[in-house]
Motif scaffolding. Structure first.
Motif, mmCIF file in Angstrom:
data_model
loop_
_atom_site.group_PDB
_atom_site.id
_atom_site.type_symbol
_atom_site.label_atom_id
_atom_site.label_comp_id
_atom_site.label_asym_id
_atom_site.label_seq_id
_atom_site.Cartn_x
_atom_site.Cartn_y
_atom_site.Cartn_z
ATOM 1 N N LEU A 274 47.012 67.890 30.669
ATOM 2 C CA LEU A 274 48.401 67.907 30.448
ATOM 3 C C LEU A 274 48.982 69.407 30.761
ATOM 4 C CD1 LEU A 274 48.409 66.221 27.139
ATOM 5 C CD2 LEU A 274 48.979 65.253 29.238
ATOM 6 N N THR A 275 50.092 69.650 30.940
ATOM 7 C CA THR A 275 51.173 70.774 31.369
ATOM 8 C C THR A 275 51.399 71.058 29.766
ATOM 9 O OG1 THR A 275 53.100 69.733 31.464
ATOM 10 C CG2 THR A 275 51.909 70.158 33.495
ATOM 11 N N SER A 276 51.906 72.349 29.899
ATOM 12 C CA SER A 276 52.506 72.866 28.474
ATOM 13 C C SER A 276 53.626 72.093 28.056
ATOM 14 C CB SER A 276 53.095 74.459 28.665
ATOM 15 O OG SER A 276 51.869 75.372 29.013
ATOM 16 N N LEU A 277 54.486 71.634 28.811
ATOM 17 C CA LEU A 277 55.500 70.508 28.593
ATOM 18 C C LEU A 277 54.855 69.390 28.045
ATOM 19 C CD1 LEU A 277 58.276 69.649 28.243
ATOM 20 C CD2 LEU A 277 58.417 69.222 30.662
ATOM 21 N N GLY A 278 53.938 68.950 28.623
ATOM 22 C CA GLY A 278 53.169 67.692 28.160
ATOM 23 C C GLY A 278 52.671 67.912 26.744
ATOM 24 N N LYS A 279 52.105 68.908 26.370
ATOM 25 C CA LYS A 279 51.709 69.155 25.015
ATOM 26 C C LYS A 279 52.714 69.214 24.216
ATOM 27 C CE LYS A 279 47.726 71.917 26.669
ATOM 28 N NZ LYS A 279 46.713 72.795 26.452
ATOM 29 N N MET B 72 45.950 36.580 13.211
ATOM 30 C CA MET B 72 47.339 36.809 14.236
ATOM 31 C C MET B 72 47.093 37.966 14.926
ATOM 32 S SD MET B 72 51.038 37.931 12.792
ATOM 33 C CE MET B 72 51.327 36.144 12.119
ATOM 34 N N ALA B 73 47.369 37.629 16.304
ATOM 35 C CA ALA B 73 47.171 38.732 17.435
ATOM 36 C C ALA B 73 47.778 40.128 17.033
ATOM 37 C CB ALA B 73 47.468 38.209 18.697
ATOM 38 N N PRO B 74 47.533 41.015 17.539
ATOM 39 C CA PRO B 74 48.134 42.297 16.956
ATOM 40 C C PRO B 74 49.285 42.779 17.748
ATOM 41 C CG PRO B 74 46.240 42.879 18.334
ATOM 42 C CD PRO B 74 46.180 41.317 18.124
ATOM 43 N N VAL B 75 50.418 43.500 17.313
ATOM 44 C CA VAL B 75 51.340 44.217 17.981
ATOM 45 C C VAL B 75 50.845 45.338 18.740
ATOM 46 C CG1 VAL B 75 53.402 45.490 17.622
ATOM 47 C CG2 VAL B 75 53.218 43.416 16.278
ATOM 48 N N ILE B 76 51.162 45.400 20.160
ATOM 49 C CA ILE B 76 50.659 46.454 20.900
ATOM 50 C C ILE B 76 51.853 47.369 21.346
ATOM 51 C CG2 ILE B 76 49.640 47.083 23.176
ATOM 52 C CD1 ILE B 76 47.938 45.281 21.243
ATOM 53 N N HIS B 77 51.695 48.832 21.013
ATOM 54 C CA HIS B 77 52.526 49.892 21.032
ATOM 55 C C HIS B 77 52.029 50.363 22.347
ATOM 56 C CE1 HIS B 77 54.645 49.045 17.377
ATOM 57 N NE2 HIS B 77 53.236 49.141 16.601
ATOM 58 N N CYS B 78 52.905 50.547 23.415
ATOM 59 C CA CYS B 78 52.349 50.883 24.840
ATOM 60 C C CYS B 78 53.056 52.207 24.988
ATOM 61 C CB CYS B 78 52.793 49.995 25.907
ATOM 62 S SG CYS B 78 51.973 48.323 25.921
ATOM 63 N N ILE B 79 52.367 53.221 25.549
ATOM 64 C CA ILE B 79 52.886 54.495 25.671
ATOM 65 C C ILE B 79 52.443 55.334 26.878
ATOM 66 C CG2 ILE B 79 53.002 56.962 24.681
ATOM 67 C CD1 ILE B 79 52.282 55.720 22.044
ATOM 68 N N ARG B 80 53.352 55.414 27.827
ATOM 69 C CA ARG B 80 52.851 56.308 28.897
ATOM 70 C C ARG B 80 52.553 57.684 28.562
ATOM 71 N NH1 ARG B 80 56.461 58.947 33.953
ATOM 72 N NH2 ARG B 80 54.697 59.438 35.217
ATOM 73 N N HIS B 81 51.536 58.423 29.121
ATOM 74 C CA HIS B 81 50.988 59.653 29.027
ATOM 75 C C HIS B 81 52.038 60.719 28.999
ATOM 76 C CE1 HIS B 81 51.394 60.706 33.156
ATOM 77 N NE2 HIS B 81 50.727 59.605 33.518
ATOM 78 N N ALA B 82 51.876 61.981 28.387
ATOM 79 C CA ALA B 82 52.664 63.015 28.461
ATOM 80 C C ALA B 82 52.616 63.556 29.903
ATOM 81 C CB ALA B 82 52.196 64.133 27.472
ATOM 82 N N GLN B 83 53.499 64.659 30.323
ATOM 83 C CA GLN B 83 53.424 65.348 31.802
ATOM 84 C C GLN B 83 52.063 65.823 32.008
ATOM 85 O OE1 GLN B 83 55.141 69.144 32.564
ATOM 86 N NE2 GLN B 83 56.698 68.005 33.709
ATOM 87 N N GLY B 84 51.546 65.335 33.113
ATOM 88 C CA GLY B 84 50.365 66.331 33.739
ATOM 89 C C GLY B 84 50.643 66.924 34.932
#
Length: 249
Positions: free
Chosen positions: A29-34, A1-13
């Motif tokens: 990444l910025t401090s907020l991004g971390k 069976m094909a996998p489930v894909i969890h897509c995530i956009r990166h944190a603030q750069g």
């Protein structure tokens, strides 16, 4: 069976802070991004089910994966850098570092750079900032992921690319360049009826978590939205439509 894909956009750069910062090459990444990554590590509900972590080889996506999935990495799961899911434009902030630079920076870190080859960050040919080229590598990425043996996979990538990758333009925001927030995650399954295109369909649970109960769009409706977005870009200014939008992402 094909996998489930969890897509995530990166944190603030740092490139997200101002237009002037779009000239920064491969910003991190910025401090907020971390901090956003720390929240992702706490709030992402599928840690125990993840079998692989995949990320674009740009620094902001790699570090989002390293920080956001630290618990899995500590158990021995590496971040697989997949160049096919890199960002779309050729502005400096969306252009990755040379492979030698990446290898030096990621030395000692749990990052698998074996799929990243010389020239991956030259925005011509396969990596060109054109709709056709982006659609083709998005399809290649989906095909590669569909063939993976894991049940669930995390893919950390970029807001603009995610519209191509998921073929979902329903919440595209011209002003922001994407409908995805930093560290937002959505879950997808591969469409049963689709062949070589390896199309993704957002899961009912993911869709309801974001929007409440609603009927998903048909493939035809999604494609119509894509064409509308392209037309909007083309009418928006002198930049290439992809560049005009991605300079903001």
């Amino acid at each position: 069976m094909a996998p489930v894909i969890h897509c995530i956009r990166h944190a603030q750069g740092y490139h997200n802070l101002s237009v002037a910062n779009h000239s920064m090459p491969d910003p991190t990444l910025t401090s907020l991004g971390k901090e956003q990554c720390e929240n992702l590590a706490k709030d992402f509900p599928h840690h125990e089910s993840i079998g692989a972590i995949v990320a674009s080889p740009l620094r902001r996506t790699i570090y989002t994966a390293l920080y956001g999935f630290k618990s899995l990495i500590e158990r021995g799961m590496p971040v697989i850098a997949l160049p096919e899911v890199c960002e779309t434009a050729d502005v400096p902030c969306d252009t990755g570092s040379d492979i030698a630079v990446l290898k030096e920076e990621m030395k000692g870190k749990a990052v698998d750079l074996s799929r990243v080859k010389e020239g991956w960050n030259v925005k011509t040919g396969k990596w060109a900032p054109t709709a056709n080229a982006i659609e083709k590598r998005a399809r290649e990425a989906r095909q590669w992921l569909k063939a993976r043996p894991e049940d669930e996979i995390v893919v950390v990538t970029h807001g603009g690319f995610l519209h191509y990758f998921t073929e979902d333009w329903s919440d595209f925001n011209k002003a922001m360049g994407t409908g995805w927030r930093n560290v937002e995650y959505r879950s997808y399954k591969f469409a049963d009826e689709d062949g070589e295109n390896a199309s993704l369909v957002e899961t009912k649970e993911s869709r309801e978590f974001r929007r409440g109960s609603e009927i998903p769009l048909t493939k035809e409706e999604r494609m119509n939205l894509r064409e509308t977005a392209k037309k909007t870009w083309e009418e928006g200014g002198d930049l290439h439509p992809v560049q005009a939008v991605q300079a903001k992402v």
